[in-house]
Design an enzyme around this catalytic site. Sequence first.
Site, PDB file in Angstrom:
ATOM      1  N   GLY A   1       0.767  -4.970   0.939  1.00 40.65           N
ATOM      2  CA  GLY A   1      -0.423  -5.089   0.080  1.00 40.65           C
ATOM      3  C   GLY A   1      -0.181  -5.897  -1.180  1.00 40.65           C
TER       4      GLY A   1
ATOM      5  N   GLU B   1      -0.509  -9.418  -0.105  1.00 40.65           N
ATOM      6  CA  GLU B   1      -1.939  -9.584   0.169  1.00 40.65           C
ATOM      7  C   GLU B   1      -2.746  -9.704  -1.128  1.00 40.65           C
ATOM      8  OE1 GLU B   1      -1.765  -6.067   2.659  1.00 40.65           O
ATOM      9  OE2 GLU B   1      -2.379  -7.240   4.398  1.00 40.65           O
TER      10      GLU B   1
ATOM     11  N   ALA C   1       0.864  -1.180   0.000  1.00 41.50           N
ATOM     12  CA  ALA C   1       0.000   0.000   0.000  1.00 41.50           C
ATOM     13  C   ALA C   1       0.904   1.234   0.000  1.00 41.50           C
ATOM     14  CB  ALA C   1      -0.893  -0.016   1.228  1.00 41.50           C
TER      15      ALA C   1
HETATM   16  N1  CAA Z   1       4.533   3.132  -1.040  1.00 41.00           N
HETATM   17  C1  CAA Z   1       4.899   4.246  -1.681  1.00 41.00           C
HETATM   18  N2  CAA Z   1       5.979   4.341  -2.466  1.00 41.00           N
HETATM   19  C2  CAA Z   1       6.731   3.239  -2.598  1.00 41.00           C
HETATM   20  C3  CAA Z   1       6.422   2.036  -1.961  1.00 41.00           C
HETATM   21  C4  CAA Z   1       5.261   1.997  -1.161  1.00 41.00           C
HETATM   22  N3  CAA Z   1       4.842   0.880  -0.543  1.00 41.00           N
HETATM   23  N4  CAA Z   1       7.369   1.131  -2.272  1.00 41.00           N
HETATM   24  C5  CAA Z   1       8.241   1.741  -3.094  1.00 41.00           C
HETATM   25  N5  CAA Z   1       7.862   3.030  -3.299  1.00 41.00           N
HETATM   26  C6  CAA Z   1       8.532   4.035  -4.100  1.00 41.00           C
HETATM   27  C7  CAA Z   1       9.751   4.605  -3.391  1.00 41.00           C
HETATM   28  O1  CAA Z   1       9.372   5.590  -2.457  1.00 41.00           O
HETATM   29  C8  CAA Z   1      10.543   5.156  -4.543  1.00 41.00           C
HETATM   30  O2  CAA Z   1       9.993   6.376  -4.927  1.00 41.00           O
HETATM   31  P1  CAA Z   1      10.970   7.611  -5.318  1.00 41.00           P
HETATM   32  O3  CAA Z   1      11.738   7.126  -6.523  1.00 41.00           O
HETATM   33  O4  CAA Z   1      10.007   8.718  -5.628  1.00 41.00           O
HETATM   34  O5  CAA Z   1      11.858   7.834  -4.143  1.00 41.00           O
HETATM   35  C9  CAA Z   1      10.244   4.142  -5.662  1.00 41.00           C
HETATM   36  O6  CAA Z   1       9.064   3.448  -5.281  1.00 41.00           O
HETATM   37  C10 CAA Z   1      11.332   3.119  -5.841  1.00 41.00           C
HETATM   38  O7  CAA Z   1      11.564   2.525  -4.581  1.00 41.00           O
HETATM   39  P2  CAA Z   1      13.040   2.370  -3.940  1.00 41.00           P
HETATM   40  O8  CAA Z   1      13.911   3.457  -4.413  1.00 41.00           O
HETATM   41  O9  CAA Z   1      12.851   2.228  -2.463  1.00 41.00           O
HETATM   42  O10 CAA Z   1      13.495   1.010  -4.616  1.00 41.00           O
HETATM   43  P3  CAA Z   1      14.492  -0.085  -4.038  1.00 41.00           P
HETATM   44  O11 CAA Z   1      14.727  -1.043  -5.122  1.00 41.00           O
HETATM   45  O12 CAA Z   1      15.673   0.567  -3.398  1.00 41.00           O
HETATM   46  O13 CAA Z   1      13.674  -0.804  -2.847  1.00 41.00           O
HETATM   47  C11 CAA Z   1      11.747  -1.888  -1.875  1.00 41.00           C
HETATM   48  C12 CAA Z   1      12.537  -1.558  -3.158  1.00 41.00           C
HETATM   49  C13 CAA Z   1      12.565  -2.813  -0.994  1.00 41.00           C
HETATM   50  C14 CAA Z   1      10.461  -2.551  -2.307  1.00 41.00           C
HETATM   51  C15 CAA Z   1      11.459  -0.564  -1.128  1.00 41.00           C
HETATM   52  O14 CAA Z   1      10.907   0.374  -2.037  1.00 41.00           O
HETATM   53  C16 CAA Z   1      10.492  -0.735  -0.004  1.00 41.00           C
HETATM   54  O15 CAA Z   1      10.883  -1.207   1.062  1.00 41.00           O
HETATM   55  N6  CAA Z   1       9.221  -0.333  -0.237  1.00 41.00           N
HETATM   56  C17 CAA Z   1       8.211  -0.407   0.814  1.00 41.00           C
HETATM   57  C18 CAA Z   1       7.731  -1.821   1.013  1.00 41.00           C
HETATM   58  C19 CAA Z   1       6.723  -1.859   2.129  1.00 41.00           C
HETATM   59  O16 CAA Z   1       7.011  -1.547   3.270  1.00 41.00           O
HETATM   60  N7  CAA Z   1       5.484  -2.288   1.783  1.00 41.00           N
HETATM   61  C20 CAA Z   1       4.415  -2.373   2.751  1.00 41.00           C
HETATM   62  C21 CAA Z   1       3.623  -1.108   2.768  1.00 41.00           C
HETATM   63  S1  CAA Z   1       2.449  -1.087   4.077  1.00 41.00           S
HETATM   64  C22 CAA Z   1       1.131  -1.967   3.517  1.00 41.00           C
HETATM   65  O17 CAA Z   1       1.151  -2.550   2.457  1.00 41.00           O
HETATM   66  C23 CAA Z   1      -0.037  -1.945   4.450  1.00 41.00           C
HETATM   67  C24 CAA Z   1      -1.161  -2.803   4.106  1.00 41.00           C
HETATM   68  O18 CAA Z   1      -1.123  -4.007   4.266  1.00 41.00           O
HETATM   69  C25 CAA Z   1      -2.410  -2.224   3.640  1.00 41.00           C
END
Ligand code: CAA
Length: 258
Positions: free
Chosen positions: A108, A111, A63
């Site tokens: 998400g 999920e 998400a």
């Molecule tokens: N939400 C918003 N933006 C996200 C995102 C997310 N979940 N995941 C990645 N992005 C964005 C980053 O912010 C980045 O944007 P910018 O270029 O504008 O900075 C872009 O996507 C590329 O991401 P990274 O530079 O971080 O890429 P990476 O290869 O270095 O890392 C990753 C990849 C490990 C997936 C890392 O992006 C990450 O940890 N993302 C978050 C994953 C996460 O925590 N997901 C769970 C969210 S909570 C949820 O889902 C709740 C629920 O159940 C409803």
Amino acid sequence: MSFVNYDQDGAVAVITINREKALNALNSQVLDDLDTTLNNVDTDVVRCLIITGAGPKSFVAGADIGEMSALTKEEAEFFGRKGNAVFRKIETFPIPVIAAVNGFALGGGCELSMACDIRIAADNALFGQPEVGLGITPGFGGTQRLARLIPVGLAKQMVYATTNIDANQAKACGLVNDVYPQEELMPAAKKLAGKIAKNAPIAVRHCKQAINEGLDLNMDKAIDLEAKLFGGCFESGDQKEGMDAFLNKRKHEPFQNK
Ligand code: CAA
């Protein structure tokens, strides 16, 4: 502009979450677009759906953390319910849905894949529920579906310790059925979808309903449900054609979905 692409090729359609610059993270608009796309699937023609993510790196990275960061308690509950409603629509969709997991399936994303009937993965897939590291619980069904799909101790470890699992570990614990080199994932998904689409559609739908609803019932009620759905197939021309073809040692005509 929609964040979801829809490509139909005969009886198989592909839904692509298309927000590549954010690794296909699910914000409210993506959820709305996904919902609208599902509502517009012509299930008289389409017999199997595939869901995947745009680009080579990510299925869905969760998400949208930016959008969630400012939510109040009430707004967050609404957002959770919104995601859950769309994913439940996928889970109860009348036709089978295959998740073709092409990279990150976090939060998400994991999920979303679990709301699908079948998961297959590219060798770069990574599954996880990182939410407690962000100060929240999984919110789109992760606390419920993961523990129903894999051993509960492993599910709890993934959720409490944010332990991610790669494609081969996901296969070993039964979260995905098969793992493919990246470039072979979509051909494999389409091949599997095509195989499903060739079988009698009413029978396949009845099987999905029997398996999904039966899992929530005790065995007596579950086999009663199966009996009704089994009986229901005998009103279809496809049952008559399928059995007549077998008895006359010929190949059945393409099933008609009636
Ligand atoms: N939400 C918003 N933006 C996200 C995102 C997310 N979940 N995941 C990645 N992005 C964005 C980053 O912010 C980045 O944007 P910018 O270029 O504008 O900075 C872009 O996507 C590329 O991401 P990274 O530079 O971080 O890429 P990476 O290869 O270095 O890392 C990753 C990849 C490990 C997936 C890392 O992006 C990450 O940890 N993302 C978050 C994953 C996460 O925590 N997901 C769970 C969210 S909570 C949820 O889902 C709740 C629920 O159940 C409803």
